[in-house]
Design a protein around this motif. Structure first.
Motif, PDB file in Angstrom:
ATOM      1  N   ARG A  69       7.973  47.093  -2.226  1.00  0.00           N
ATOM      2  CA  ARG A  69       9.092  46.342  -1.671  1.00  0.00           C
ATOM      3  C   ARG A  69       9.053  46.393  -0.148  1.00  0.00           C
ATOM      4  N   PRO A  70       9.517  45.338   0.498  1.00  0.00           N
ATOM      5  CA  PRO A  70       9.416  45.282   1.966  1.00  0.00           C
ATOM      6  C   PRO A  70      10.110  46.445   2.667  1.00  0.00           C
ATOM      7  N   GLU A  71      11.182  46.962   2.081  1.00  0.00           N
ATOM      8  CA  GLU A  71      11.950  48.008   2.760  1.00  0.00           C
ATOM      9  C   GLU A  71      11.356  49.403   2.576  1.00  0.00           C
ATOM     10  N   VAL A  72      10.304  49.546   1.752  1.00  0.00           N
ATOM     11  CA  VAL A  72       9.772  50.875   1.469  1.00  0.00           C
ATOM     12  C   VAL A  72       9.144  51.498   2.709  1.00  0.00           C
ATOM     13  N   ALA A  73       8.391  50.726   3.485  1.00  0.00           N
ATOM     14  CA  ALA A  73       7.713  51.282   4.661  1.00  0.00           C
ATOM     15  C   ALA A  73       8.717  51.887   5.644  1.00  0.00           C
ATOM     16  N   GLU A  74       9.819  51.196   5.877  1.00  0.00           N
ATOM     17  CA  GLU A  74      10.832  51.735   6.783  1.00  0.00           C
ATOM     18  C   GLU A  74      11.475  52.981   6.199  1.00  0.00           C
ATOM     19  N   ALA A  75      11.717  52.989   4.882  1.00  0.00           N
ATOM     20  CA  ALA A  75      12.300  54.162   4.233  1.00  0.00           C
ATOM     21  C   ALA A  75      11.370  55.365   4.344  1.00  0.00           C
ATOM     22  N   VAL A  76      10.069  55.122   4.212  1.00  0.00           N
ATOM     23  CA  VAL A  76       9.098  56.214   4.357  1.00  0.00           C
ATOM     24  C   VAL A  76       9.133  56.766   5.776  1.00  0.00           C
ATOM     25  N   ARG A  77       9.190  55.882   6.772  1.00  0.00           N
ATOM     26  CA  ARG A  77       9.278  56.349   8.163  1.00  0.00           C
ATOM     27  C   ARG A  77      10.543  57.165   8.390  1.00  0.00           C
ATOM     28  N   ASN A  78      11.645  56.735   7.819  1.00  0.00           N
ATOM     29  CA  ASN A  78      12.901  57.483   7.972  1.00  0.00           C
ATOM     30  C   ASN A  78      12.795  58.861   7.329  1.00  0.00           C
ATOM     31  N   CYS A  79      12.136  58.928   6.184  1.00  0.00           N
ATOM     32  CA  CYS A  79      11.953  60.229   5.529  1.00  0.00           C
ATOM     33  C   CYS A  79      11.105  61.156   6.384  1.00  0.00           C
ATOM     34  N   HIS A  80      10.027  60.643   6.948  1.00  0.00           N
ATOM     35  CA  HIS A  80       9.179  61.471   7.807  1.00  0.00           C
ATOM     36  C   HIS A  80       9.942  61.932   9.035  1.00  0.00           C
ATOM     37  N   THR A  81      10.747  61.040   9.612  1.00  0.00           N
ATOM     38  CA  THR A  81      11.549  61.421  10.774  1.00  0.00           C
ATOM     39  C   THR A  81      12.544  62.519  10.421  1.00  0.00           C
ATOM     40  N   ALA A  82      13.049  62.473   9.202  1.00  0.00           N
ATOM     41  CA  ALA A  82      14.026  63.473   8.744  1.00  0.00           C
ATOM     42  C   ALA A  82      13.371  64.761   8.276  1.00  0.00           C
ATOM     43  N   GLY A  83      12.042  64.846   8.370  1.00  0.00           N
ATOM     44  CA  GLY A  83      11.352  66.064   7.973  1.00  0.00           C
ATOM     45  C   GLY A  83      11.058  66.162   6.489  1.00  0.00           C
ATOM     46  N   ILE A  84      11.084  65.030   5.790  1.00  0.00           N
ATOM     47  CA  ILE A  84      10.826  65.015   4.350  1.00  0.00           C
ATOM     48  C   ILE A  84       9.369  64.631   4.128  1.00  0.00           C
ATOM     49  N   ARG A  85       8.661  65.443   3.393  1.00  0.00           N
ATOM     50  CA  ARG A  85       7.262  65.176   3.074  1.00  0.00           C
ATOM     51  C   ARG A  85       7.197  64.402   1.758  1.00  0.00           C
ATOM     52  N   ILE A  86       6.362  63.380   1.722  1.00  0.00           N
ATOM     53  CA  ILE A  86       6.225  62.538   0.534  1.00  0.00           C
ATOM     54  C   ILE A  86       4.823  62.716  -0.027  1.00  0.00           C
ATOM     55  N   ILE A  87       4.734  63.004  -1.319  1.00  0.00           N
ATOM     56  CA  ILE A  87       3.460  63.134  -2.017  1.00  0.00           C
ATOM     57  C   ILE A  87       3.423  62.089  -3.119  1.00  0.00           C
TER      58      ILE A  87
END
Length: 266
Positions: free
Chosen positions: A63-81
């Motif tokens: 989905r188009p909004e996923v990339a921005e959500a991933v960036r927000n998670c990284h900024t918040a210190g959340i690691r995504i696997i």
């Protein structure tokens, strides 16, 4: 006509090329059965003496909004696997496209994961930041969740199938899909995404942290050195040392309240 080794290499190369573009690939094959013979029901009986027909490549874009959500998670210190059943090249392409990983992630296939011991898996998830698990089974998600928790991480796990229930229950926060998820997955989870959208997770984290940061702050202050300022709603207090005998200590709540300052001292 049986497939030759060059034929197999050419087909494999085309599959890899499709997968590297983030496409999901299906191979089609056929076999003619005698009119009086019933179709086989067992997979081993059906997948024999097949004639290769071709490949189908399907695009299932994020989905188009996923990339921005991933960036927000990284900024918040959340690691995504990423843990997926897709082809390793497909998984890598999608993970890079949405920003989950960098340009050179570590990709672990399901077979490679099965060969890892528990201590090796813990070392992998703790020391490798950009990692993708491809061709992974629901049982693999359970092992990965356990390894992360044993390393001291707070784990949120997403899932939608019946077989995901164990991993959803084992994680600190199990997140089930509300639309495509099964009843078993929803019952095993802590949170249900009603829109099946990853961006909703990032939004929930942001709003939850805002609420936590804005919670009332409570302090025990000796009131004989304080008195209300008389200013409305700002909670400012002035010294009154030496004016009166010291009464018992009181709880003062700091915050913007629509009341006179003296009401903060109640």
């Amino acid at each position: 006509m049986p497939l030759t080794d060059p034929d197999r290499q050419r087909i494999t190369a085309q599959v890899d090329a499709f997968a590297a573009d983030g496409l999901r690939v299906l191979a089609l094959a056929e076999r003619e059965l005698p009119p009086d013979r019933r179709p086989p029901h067992r997979r081993g009986d059906a997948e024999t003496e097949l004639c290769f027909a071709g490949l189908i490549a399907m695009l299932d874009p994020p989905r188009p909004e996923v990339a921005e959500a991933v960036r927000n998670c990284h900024t918040a210190g959340i690691r995504i696997i990423m843990i997926t059943g897709d082809h390793p090249l497909t998984a890598t392409a999608i993970a890079q496209r949405v920003g989950i990983t960098g340009s050179n992630p570590t990709v672990v296939s399901g077979r490679q994961l099965e060969n890892l011991g528990e201590s090796e898996l813990r070392t992998l998830v703790s020391r490798t930041h950009d990692i993708v698990f491809a061709r992974a089974s629901p049982e693999a998600k359970l092992r990965i969740a356990d390894a992360l928790r044993e390393e001291g991480h707070v784990v949120a796990m997403t899932g939608d199938g019946v077989n995901d229930a164990a991993a959803l229950r084992r994680a600190d926060i199990g997140v089930a899909m509300g639309r495509s998820g099964t009843d078993v997955a929803r019952e095993a989870s802590t949170m249900v995404l009603t829109d099946d959208n990853f961006a909703s997770i990032a939004t929930a984290v942001r709003d939850g942290r805002r609420i936590y940061d804005n919670r009332p702050q409570i302090h025990l202050i000796p009131p004989w050195i304080l008195r209300p300022s008389g200013r409305r709603g700002n909670g400012l207090l002035r010294s009154r040392a030496g004016k009166d005998d010291p009464p018992p200590g009181r709880i003062v709540v700091r915050g913007q309240l629509p009341a006179d300052g003296h009401e903060l001292m109640r």
